[in-house]
Design an enzyme around this catalytic site. Structure first.
Site, PDB file in Angstrom:
ATOM      1  N   ASP A   1     -22.104 -13.732  42.767  1.00 17.89           N
ATOM      2  CA  ASP A   1     -20.911 -14.984  42.451  1.00 17.89           C
ATOM      3  C   ASP A   1     -19.698 -14.260  42.524  1.00 17.89           C
ATOM      4  O   ASP A   1     -18.682 -15.308  42.300  1.00 17.89           O
ATOM      5  CB  ASP A   1     -21.101 -15.571  41.097  1.00 17.89           C
ATOM      6  CG  ASP A   1     -21.588 -14.560  39.879  1.00 17.89           C
ATOM      7  OD1 ASP A   1     -22.139 -13.513  40.229  1.00 17.89           O
ATOM      8  OD2 ASP A   1     -21.025 -14.873  38.717  1.00 17.89           O
TER       9      ASP A   1
ATOM     10  N   HIS B   1     -14.877 -18.297  34.684  1.00 18.25           N
ATOM     11  CA  HIS B   1     -16.252 -17.813  34.725  1.00 18.25           C
ATOM     12  C   HIS B   1     -17.286 -18.664  33.571  1.00 18.25           C
ATOM     13  O   HIS B   1     -17.944 -18.300  33.020  1.00 18.25           O
ATOM     14  CB  HIS B   1     -16.615 -16.306  34.398  1.00 18.25           C
ATOM     15  CG  HIS B   1     -17.828 -15.969  35.006  1.00 18.25           C
ATOM     16  ND1 HIS B   1     -18.921 -15.763  34.412  1.00 18.25           N
ATOM     17  CD2 HIS B   1     -17.992 -15.233  36.198  1.00 18.25           C
ATOM     18  CE1 HIS B   1     -20.094 -15.177  35.102  1.00 18.25           C
ATOM     19  NE2 HIS B   1     -19.461 -15.036  36.344  1.00 18.25           N
TER      20      HIS B   1
HETATM   21 ZN   LIG Z   1     -20.527 -13.366  37.386  1.00 19.16          ZN
HETATM   22 ZN   LIG Z   2     -22.220 -10.188  36.857  1.00 19.53          ZN
END
Ligand SMILES: [Zn+2]
Ligand SMILES: [Zn+2]
Length: 301
Positions: free
Chosen positions: A68, A267
């Site tokens: 990610d 996040h």
């Molecule tokens: Zn992450």
């Molecule tokens: Zn991570």
């Protein structure tokens, strides 16, 4: 007047992107520098949505090599090649970054007229100019992971009123005073500290995926902006620990202990998509000046 730092949150999701949130990426711009912190999948499209020219990127900082945070790198590099990018592109990351980049460029082999310089950093200053520096610190996330700070140094300024009163002539003597050196003019001594003042610098800290650890607070001390990953609320404390992530409450505690001015939560996991307030309140319970960002939000300091 100090020049401004501009932050654009290009992607604010955690592992799985959602309709509203793209994978992780933050663009920090200051003067001629545009520093991209992480480059999740689809980051190059987020540049377009934010009406930013991709070719302005000067450096990429990678927090760690979980998908990610890095899946957007090959696409971005390829588009730079197609867009006539000719600068040297600096990529910094934790241990292993050189090998990963070498492998990635082997797989995604494209014609480019620019040079990629990859450097690994595992703590300490890794880039410095007269005005600012970049620093990294090792985090705890199962694989090599860095947190980063961008620091504009304090500046010495001449006190114009006092200079005028002193009748000191313009020229190299004033330059010396500004540098903090005492001078003598017409037999009289002038002390630098009587004619200058300090203009305070600025600090932006970015702490992405990590388990809470003792290195965070000293590293981010006195941040003007502290950006933290907020994958879990403290209700899911156990999961946060198991997956080596922070909770929003811990982000608030770091902000408070480090005497930072403002906390930014990013996040964000899809599990909180309908209940963002839970994350925000969790941090705000400890540290009031907290904001949770959405994709393409901008902050200037
Ligand atoms: Zn992450
Ligand atoms: Zn991570």
């Amino acid at each position: 007047m100090t020049k401004k730092i501009k932050l654009i949150f290009l992607g604010t999701s955690s592992q799985i992107p959602t309709a509203k949130r793209n994978h992780s990426a933050i663009l920090l711009s200051y003067e001629g520098e545009s520093i991209l912190i992480d480059c999740g999948e689809g980051t190059q499209r987020q540049f377009r949505k934010a009406r930013l020219n991709l070719c302005r990127v000067t450096r990429i900082l990678i927090s760690h090599w979980h998908s990610d945070h890095i899946l957007g790198i090959p696409g971005l590099l390829s588009t730079l090649a197609l867009s006539g990018y000719t600068k040297e592109l600096y990529i910094y990351g934790p241990k292993g970054t050189k090998e990963f980049m070498r492998d990635l460029l082997k797989i995604f082999n494209f014609q480019k007229k620019y040079e990629i310089i990859v450097e690994e950093t595992n703590g300490g200053k890794f880039f410095e100019t007269k005005e600012f520096y970049l620093e990294s610190e090792r985090m705890h996330h199962g694989i090599p992971t860095n947190a980063y700070t961008f620091v504009i140094k304090d500046k010495s300024r001449l006190d114009k009123k006092k200079i005028k009163k002193s009748k000191l002539p313009f020229g190299p003597l004033l330059g010396k005073l500004k540098e903090g050196k005492d001078i003598t003019y017409n037999g009289k001594k002038y002390r630098a500290k009587d004619f200058t003042y300090k203009e305070k610098g600025k600090k932006v800290s970015v702490v992405l995926d990590t388990l809470i650890n003792e290195r965070i607070t000293p590293f981010v001390k006195n941040s003007d902006i502290l950006i933290c990953e907020s994958s879990f609320s403290s209700r899911n404390n156990k999961e946060a620990k198991e997956h080596l992530h922070l909770t929003s409450k811990q982000c608030g505690e770091i902000a408070k202990k480090s005497k930072s001015d403002k906390l930014i939560l990013t996040h964000i996991s899809q599990r909180y998509e309908g209940n963002i307030k839970e994350l925000l309140d969790d941090a705000k319970g400890v540290f009031k000046n907290t904001e949770l960002v959405n994709d393409l939000d901008e902050i200037e300091i």
